[in-house]
Enzyme design. Structure first.
Site, PDB file in Angstrom:
ATOM      1  CG  MET A  68      -3.343  11.498   8.150  1.00 19.34           C
ATOM      2  SD  MET A  68      -2.700  13.130   7.752  1.00 19.34           S
ATOM      3  CE  MET A  68      -2.729  13.089   5.973  1.00 19.34           C
ATOM      4  CB  SER A 111      -8.136   4.110  10.747  1.00 11.42           C
ATOM      5  OG  SER A 111      -7.097   3.842   9.872  1.00 11.42           O
ATOM      6  CG  ASN A 161     -13.296 -18.433   9.222  1.00  5.43           C
ATOM      7  OD1 ASN A 161     -14.214 -18.847   8.535  1.00  5.43           O
ATOM      8  ND2 ASN A 161     -13.442 -18.177  10.518  1.00  5.43           N
ATOM      9  N   GLY A 201       5.225   5.743  16.203  1.00  7.67           N
ATOM     10  CA  GLY A 201       6.637   6.000  16.505  1.00  7.67           C
ATOM     11  C   GLY A 201       7.070   5.277  17.773  1.00  7.67           C
TER      12      GLY A 201
HETATM   13  C1  LIG Z   1       0.310   9.970   8.934  1.00  9.74           C
HETATM   14  C2  LIG Z   1      -0.082   8.519   9.097  1.00  9.74           C
HETATM   15  C3  LIG Z   1      -1.095   7.990   8.315  1.00  9.74           C
HETATM   16  C4  LIG Z   1      -1.467   6.655   8.468  1.00  9.74           C
HETATM   17  N1  LIG Z   1      -2.449   6.137   7.658  1.00  9.74           N
HETATM   18  C5  LIG Z   1      -2.789   4.828   7.774  1.00  9.74           C
HETATM   19  C6  LIG Z   1      -3.764   4.263   6.920  1.00  9.74           C
HETATM   20  O1  LIG Z   1      -4.314   4.910   6.026  1.00  9.74           O
HETATM   21  N2  LIG Z   1      -4.079   2.938   7.100  1.00  9.74           N
HETATM   22  C7  LIG Z   1      -3.483   2.163   8.064  1.00  9.74           C
HETATM   23  O2  LIG Z   1      -3.789   0.968   8.178  1.00  9.74           O
HETATM   24  N3  LIG Z   1      -2.533   2.678   8.864  1.00  9.74           N
HETATM   25  C8  LIG Z   1      -2.168   3.976   8.747  1.00  9.74           C
HETATM   26  N4  LIG Z   1      -1.207   4.498   9.558  1.00  9.74           N
HETATM   27  C9  LIG Z   1      -0.593   3.637  10.597  1.00  9.74           C
HETATM   28  C10 LIG Z   1       0.729   3.019  10.120  1.00  9.74           C
HETATM   29  O3  LIG Z   1       0.512   2.167   9.024  1.00  9.74           O
HETATM   30  C11 LIG Z   1       1.370   2.206  11.271  1.00  9.74           C
HETATM   31  O4  LIG Z   1       0.513   1.152  11.630  1.00  9.74           O
HETATM   32  C12 LIG Z   1       1.627   3.063  12.502  1.00  9.74           C
HETATM   33  O5  LIG Z   1       2.081   4.344  12.140  1.00  9.74           O
HETATM   34  C13 LIG Z   1       2.657   2.407  13.440  1.00  9.74           C
HETATM   35  O6  LIG Z   1       3.901   2.249  12.821  1.00  9.74           O
HETATM   36  P1  LIG Z   1       5.129   3.286  13.034  1.00  9.74           P
HETATM   37  O7  LIG Z   1       5.280   3.476  14.511  1.00  9.74           O
HETATM   38  O8  LIG Z   1       6.283   2.623  12.366  1.00  9.74           O
HETATM   39  O9  LIG Z   1       4.718   4.535  12.356  1.00  9.74           O
HETATM   40  C14 LIG Z   1      -0.815   5.832   9.429  1.00  9.74           C
HETATM   41  C15 LIG Z   1       0.219   6.380  10.208  1.00  9.74           C
HETATM   42  C16 LIG Z   1       0.595   7.698  10.054  1.00  9.74           C
HETATM   43  C17 LIG Z   1       1.720   8.249  10.898  1.00  9.74           C
END
Ligand SMILES: Cc1cc2nc3c(=O)[nH]c(=O)nc-3n(C[C@H](O)[C@H](O)[C@H](O)COP(=O)(O)O)c2cc1C
Length: 336
Positions: free
Chosen positions: A111, A168, A224, A251
């Site tokens: 993204m 990220s 900290n 996922g």
């Molecule tokens: C489309 C998308 C956008 C994401 N945007 C962010 C974000 O802006 N900041 C962040 O810390 N994590 C972001 N993540 C990561 C998720 O917060 C999470 O850490 C990651 O998807 C793993 O969890 P899941 O397997 O349940 O999706 C994003 C994930 C996806 C799929």
């Protein structure tokens, strides 16, 4: 039509759309047909770094990037919502396509942190967070300590807590961000202006060159007196269908990386700091496993894309059944 049937029908239709369109249509629909908030069972209430959560299941960062929909999202059964990530100035993100589905109940996204900037984000949250009925956490990101600190200051009094996202895949120069001199400057600055509980979001411990730096940063964070570590963000992978050619994997396939990282982090912080587990948590059993490994909350994102908008409610039901199978009356009885 019952909430369950409506949610199932909508989810089936949304799966026919490309994932980014499905996400924005889904968010718009939620504004018109918000499910009534169900009280989750008392057995899942837990005292955490965010106070008592019922259930201790959060919506992970990235789902509501503008902070405009936190109340609607809370009604899906979450015990807290992480909004953002937000940066100091607005970002439009990468060119589309920037998110694709992948076999094995996974997503790959690049993204590029699109968001309206901290000014508009915080104005949105002033209007929306008070009606969420659950703690709202802001996820903030930046490419240097000064940008992160300015975001943190701008959100003072607007949210219950802040998660600092240094993980990220689209943040440039991860090596520098995690290196000790720069990381220590960030921690010292946050410490001296600390006004709320703070979490640090880390990447999965997959890249050998980053592993040592991230684990050292976790140690500094906990030493900290900071409050929490969120493990993990997505795993960088190649993906030719994305405009960038690579992205972050989330996922089910991320789950083993999350479990390994959770174990390492727990060994390092040794109770000195709470842990949010996130990465491939789809079912009640996945959540229970993370709690037994030392998580104090879990977060989900990709499960919503595959199990539908009621994923958190399904996980709650499955956790209650799993507790009953284990002969436990309350979640806290099975914590380590
Ligand atoms: C489309 C998308 C956008 C994401 N945007 C962010 C974000 O802006 N900041 C962040 O810390 N994590 C972001 N993540 C990561 C998720 O917060 C999470 O850490 C990651 O998807 C793993 O969890 P899941 O397997 O349940 O999706 C994003 C994930 C996806 C799929």
């Amino acid at each position: 039509m019952s909430t369950l049937l409506l949610a199932q029908a909508t989810h089936r239709l949304l799966k026919l759309l490309p994932p980014e369109e499905a996400h924005s249509v889904g968010l718009r629909l939620l504004r018109y047909a918000r499910p009534s908030r169900l009280g989750p069972p008392d057995s899942l209430a837990l005292k955490t770094w965010l106070g008592e959560l019922q259930p201790p299941i959060g919506l992970a960062a990235g789902f509501d990037k503008t902070g405009a929909c936190v109340a609607e999202l809370a009604s899906l059964g979450f015990g807290y919502i992480v909004a953002g990530s937000v940066t100091l100035r607005p970002r439009s993100g990468n060119r589309k396509p920037r998110i694709v589905r992948r076999r094995g109940e996974a997503l790959v996204n690049a993204m590029g942190l699109p968001n309206p900037g901290v000014e508009a984000f915080s104005t949105n949250l002033v209007g929306t967070a008070p009606s969420a009925g659950v703690p709202v956490v802001a996820s903030i990101a930046g490419s240097n300590p000064e940008e992160i600190l300015r975001c943190y200051e701008r959100l003072r009094g607007v949210v219950s807590a802040v998660e600092v996202n240094l993980s990220s895949p689209s943040l440039e120069d991860a090596q520098r961000i995690w290196s000790e001199p720069e990381f220590k400057i960030l921690v010292d600055w946050l410490d001296s202006s600390k006004w709320c509980p703070l979490a640090l979001k880390i990447p999965p411990l997959a890249r050998e060159d980053l592993r040592k730096l991230v684990l050292r940063a976790v140690e500094v964070w906990a030493d900290n007196g900071m409050d929490c570590i969120t493990a993990v963000n997505t795993l960088p992978v190649k993906e030719e269908r994305l405009s960038t050619g690579f992205g972050g994997l989330s996922g089910r396939p991320l789950n083993p990386y999350m479990v390994e990282t959770l174990k390492e982090v727990r060994r390092i912080v040794d109770g000195g700091c709470a842990i949010n587990a996130v990465g491939g948590i789809f079912t009640g059993d996945d959540a229970i496993r993370a709690f037994r490994l030392g998580a104090s909350t879990v977060q989900i994102y990709t499960a919503l894309a595959y199990r539908g908008p009621l994923a958190a409610r399904k996980i709650v039901t499955e956790m209650s059944r799993a507790l009953a199978r284990m002969g436990a009356h309350r979640l806290e009885e099975i914590l380590p």
